[in-house]
Design a protein around this motif. Structure first.
Motif, PDB file in Angstrom:
ATOM      1  N   SER A  61     -63.132 -89.268  41.051  1.00 22.85           N
ATOM      2  CA  SER A  61     -63.445 -89.877  39.763  1.00 22.85           C
ATOM      3  C   SER A  61     -62.468 -91.004  39.461  1.00 22.85           C
ATOM      4  N   TYR A  62     -62.903 -91.899  38.572  1.00 26.16           N
ATOM      5  CA  TYR A  62     -62.038 -93.006  38.165  1.00 26.16           C
ATOM      6  C   TYR A  62     -60.828 -92.482  37.390  1.00 26.16           C
ATOM      7  N   GLY A  63     -61.046 -91.472  36.543  1.00 25.03           N
ATOM      8  CA  GLY A  63     -59.940 -90.908  35.782  1.00 25.03           C
ATOM      9  C   GLY A  63     -58.847 -90.363  36.670  1.00 25.03           C
ATOM     10  N   MET A  64     -59.233 -89.728  37.775  1.00 28.50           N
ATOM     11  CA  MET A  64     -58.241 -89.228  38.722  1.00 28.50           C
ATOM     12  C   MET A  64     -57.484 -90.388  39.365  1.00 28.50           C
ATOM     13  N   SER A  65     -58.182 -91.484  39.601  1.00 28.86           N
ATOM     14  CA  SER A  65     -57.551 -92.644  40.246  1.00 28.86           C
ATOM     15  C   SER A  65     -56.422 -93.219  39.394  1.00 28.86           C
ATOM     16  N   VAL A  66     -56.699 -93.472  38.106  1.00 30.70           N
ATOM     17  CA  VAL A  66     -55.670 -94.070  37.253  1.00 30.70           C
ATOM     18  C   VAL A  66     -54.547 -93.081  36.984  1.00 30.70           C
ATOM     19  N   THR A  67     -54.872 -91.797  36.903  1.00 28.69           N
ATOM     20  CA  THR A  67     -53.846 -90.785  36.671  1.00 28.69           C
ATOM     21  C   THR A  67     -52.904 -90.696  37.858  1.00 28.69           C
ATOM     22  N   LEU A  68     -53.455 -90.671  39.062  1.00 25.69           N
ATOM     23  CA  LEU A  68     -52.625 -90.599  40.266  1.00 25.69           C
ATOM     24  C   LEU A  68     -51.807 -91.870  40.472  1.00 25.69           C
ATOM     25  N   SER A  69     -52.396 -93.007  40.151  1.00 26.69           N
ATOM     26  CA  SER A  69     -51.644 -94.253  40.274  1.00 26.69           C
ATOM     27  C   SER A  69     -50.388 -94.216  39.407  1.00 26.69           C
ATOM     28  N   GLY A  70     -50.540 -93.776  38.153  1.00 24.44           N
ATOM     29  CA  GLY A  70     -49.392 -93.687  37.266  1.00 24.44           C
ATOM     30  C   GLY A  70     -48.396 -92.640  37.714  1.00 24.44           C
ATOM     31  N   MET A  71     -48.881 -91.511  38.185  1.00 24.78           N
ATOM     32  CA  MET A  71     -48.004 -90.428  38.615  1.00 24.78           C
ATOM     33  C   MET A  71     -47.174 -90.835  39.834  1.00 24.78           C
ATOM     34  N   LEU A  72     -47.819 -91.458  40.801  1.00 18.27           N
ATOM     35  CA  LEU A  72     -47.113 -91.875  42.009  1.00 18.27           C
ATOM     36  C   LEU A  72     -46.196 -93.066  41.746  1.00 18.27           C
ATOM     37  N   SER A  73     -46.622 -93.954  40.852  1.00 22.73           N
ATOM     38  CA  SER A  73     -45.763 -95.071  40.464  1.00 22.73           C
ATOM     39  C   SER A  73     -44.481 -94.555  39.826  1.00 22.73           C
ATOM     40  N   LEU A  74     -44.597 -93.498  39.051  1.00 22.67           N
ATOM     41  CA  LEU A  74     -43.425 -92.890  38.412  1.00 22.67           C
ATOM     42  C   LEU A  74     -42.410 -92.438  39.456  1.00 22.67           C
ATOM     43  N   ALA A  75     -42.906 -91.920  40.568  1.00 29.89           N
ATOM     44  CA  ALA A  75     -41.999 -91.479  41.632  1.00 29.89           C
ATOM     45  C   ALA A  75     -41.232 -92.652  42.228  1.00 29.89           C
ATOM     46  N   THR A  76     -41.891 -93.810  42.351  1.00 31.14           N
ATOM     47  CA  THR A  76     -41.223 -94.973  42.943  1.00 31.14           C
ATOM     48  C   THR A  76     -40.228 -95.612  41.983  1.00 31.14           C
ATOM     49  N   THR A  77     -40.542 -95.622  40.690  1.00 33.66           N
ATOM     50  CA  THR A  77     -39.657 -96.298  39.733  1.00 33.66           C
ATOM     51  C   THR A  77     -38.442 -95.458  39.377  1.00 33.66           C
ATOM     52  N   THR A  78     -38.595 -94.141  39.374  1.00 35.33           N
ATOM     53  CA  THR A  78     -37.477 -93.270  38.988  1.00 35.33           C
ATOM     54  C   THR A  78     -36.285 -93.446  39.912  1.00 35.33           C
ATOM     55  N   VAL A  79     -36.547 -93.607  41.200  1.00 30.48           N
ATOM     56  CA  VAL A  79     -35.458 -93.794  42.169  1.00 30.48           C
ATOM     57  C   VAL A  79     -34.669 -95.058  41.851  1.00 30.48           C
ATOM     58  N   THR A  80     -35.376 -96.155  41.549  1.00 26.69           N
ATOM     59  CA  THR A  80     -34.714 -97.415  41.233  1.00 26.69           C
ATOM     60  C   THR A  80     -33.921 -97.311  39.937  1.00 26.69           C
ATOM     61  N   VAL A  81     -34.480 -96.627  38.939  1.00 27.83           N
ATOM     62  CA  VAL A  81     -33.788 -96.456  37.659  1.00 27.83           C
ATOM     63  C   VAL A  81     -32.462 -95.733  37.852  1.00 27.83           C
ATOM     64  N   ILE A  82     -32.472 -94.711  38.675  1.00 27.08           N
ATOM     65  CA  ILE A  82     -31.236 -93.963  38.935  1.00 27.08           C
ATOM     66  C   ILE A  82     -30.204 -94.853  39.626  1.00 27.08           C
ATOM     67  N   GLN A  83     -30.664 -95.640  40.585  1.00 25.44           N
ATOM     68  CA  GLN A  83     -29.752 -96.496  41.348  1.00 25.44           C
ATOM     69  C   GLN A  83     -29.164 -97.623  40.505  1.00 25.44           C
ATOM     70  N   TYR A  84     -29.958 -98.192  39.589  1.00 22.88           N
ATOM     71  CA  TYR A  84     -29.539 -99.376  38.830  1.00 22.88           C
ATOM     72  C   TYR A  84     -29.362 -99.073  37.335  1.00 22.88           C
ATOM     73  N   ARG A  85     -29.104 -97.828  36.995  1.00 27.17           N
ATOM     74  CA  ARG A  85     -29.088 -97.407  35.584  1.00 27.17           C
ATOM     75  C   ARG A  85     -28.084 -98.181  34.732  1.00 27.17           C
ATOM     76  N   ARG A  86     -26.981 -98.619  35.307  1.00 23.64           N
ATOM     77  CA  ARG A  86     -25.972 -99.308  34.489  1.00 23.64           C
ATOM     78  C   ARG A  86     -26.407-100.714  34.085  1.00 23.64           C
ATOM     79  N   TYR A  87     -27.463-101.234  34.703  1.00 22.64           N
ATOM     80  CA  TYR A  87     -27.936-102.580  34.378  1.00 22.64           C
ATOM     81  C   TYR A  87     -29.077-102.577  33.360  1.00 22.64           C
ATOM     82  N   ILE A  88     -29.568-101.403  32.971  1.00 19.10           N
ATOM     83  CA  ILE A  88     -30.733-101.331  32.087  1.00 19.10           C
ATOM     84  C   ILE A  88     -30.388-101.832  30.685  1.00 19.10           C
ATOM     85  N   SER A  89     -31.221-102.707  30.153  1.00 21.06           N
ATOM     86  CA  SER A  89     -31.072-103.194  28.787  1.00 21.06           C
ATOM     87  C   SER A  89     -32.095-102.471  27.907  1.00 21.06           C
TER      88      SER A  89
END
Length: 241
Positions: A39-67
């Motif tokens: 379903s389309y709903g599953m597609s957008v949900t999974l895209s957001g869920m998997l994107s969260l996995a990729t961004t969290t790693v970067t946030v942890i690595q660069y947390r001191r630069y976050i504005s």
């Protein structure tokens, strides 16, 4: 079985593009997920869920630069708009949503290919509100809310480290919020978690390969190929629905 293999390949490709060029996971996977998943709903949900996995790693690595202050207004506007859009779109027919996605992919590819480098704005509370609101619309409909915030934060940050950390923090916060809203609308299911577990394996492989070739690969050419393919995929999705 082939759908599962292609889903894994799409997740790997999205993570590879993100790691090699710093941009594009959601856009890349949404060219394929609606054609591969039930379903389309599953597609957008999974895209957001998997994107969260990729961004969290970067946030942890660069947390001191976050504005965080620069994220307040856009994030609040995103939350207000995306909640409405997600709720309204959850009950729409898959064929309609796929056609809208096809049109969005075509417009985004044209933007990146022809106009993106020429559009510049001032980072003000008003432009932050506009960027966050438009991001909420695009994320709610297609799980590709990045482009408006890219334009806004490129104008509003003082270094590439601050830009990278701040935009990844924005994606992390907004993806968590969007997943909560989608869960409230019944879009987060056991099947979604099953695909997400498989997708994480693809993300790990894609990030590993992307980082290995990061210094050797021409990121500009990679993006160009992705944008052309995005336009073609948009036309196919628009026609097939």
């Amino acid at each position: 079985m082939w759908n599962v293999i292609l889903f894994l390949a799409a997740a790997t490709g999205g993570a590879f593009v993100q790691a090699a060029s710093g941009f594009g996971f959601g856009i890349f996977v949404m060219m394929f997920f609606p054609m591969l998943l039930p379903s389309y709903g599953m597609s957008v949900t999974l895209s957001g869920m998997l994107s969260l996995a990729t961004t969290t790693v970067t946030v942890i690595q660069y947390r001191r630069y976050i504005s965080w202050k620069k994220l307040l207004i856009p994030s609040l506007c995103f939350c207000a708009v995306s909640a409405v859009i997600i709720t309204l779109s959850a009950g729409q027919a898959d064929s309609l949503m796929k056609r809208l996605l096809g049109g969005a992919l075509i417009l985004l590819s044209m933007y990146f290919l022809f106009w993106g480098k020429n559009i510049k704005i001032r980072a003000t509370p008003a432009t932050g509100a506009a960027a966050g609101s438009l991001s909420g619309v695009l994320s709610g409909l297609f799980s590709i809310g990045g482009p408006p915030m890219v334009v806004y934060l490129l104008a509003g940050t003082d270094s590439k480290e601050e830009y990278l950390a701040t935009i990844q923090a924005y994606f992390t916060v907004t993806n968590i919020y969007a997943l909560i809203v989608r869960a409230a609308n019944g879009l987060v299911t056991k099947a979604v978690f099953g695909y997400a577990a498989l997708g994480l394996a693809g993300i790990a492989l894609g990030v590993f390969l992307g980082r290995r070739v990061f210094r050797k690969l021409d990121a500009g050419r990679l993006r160009f190929v992705v944008y052309i393919f995005m336009a073609v995929s948009g036309v196919i999705t628009l026609v097939k629905g």
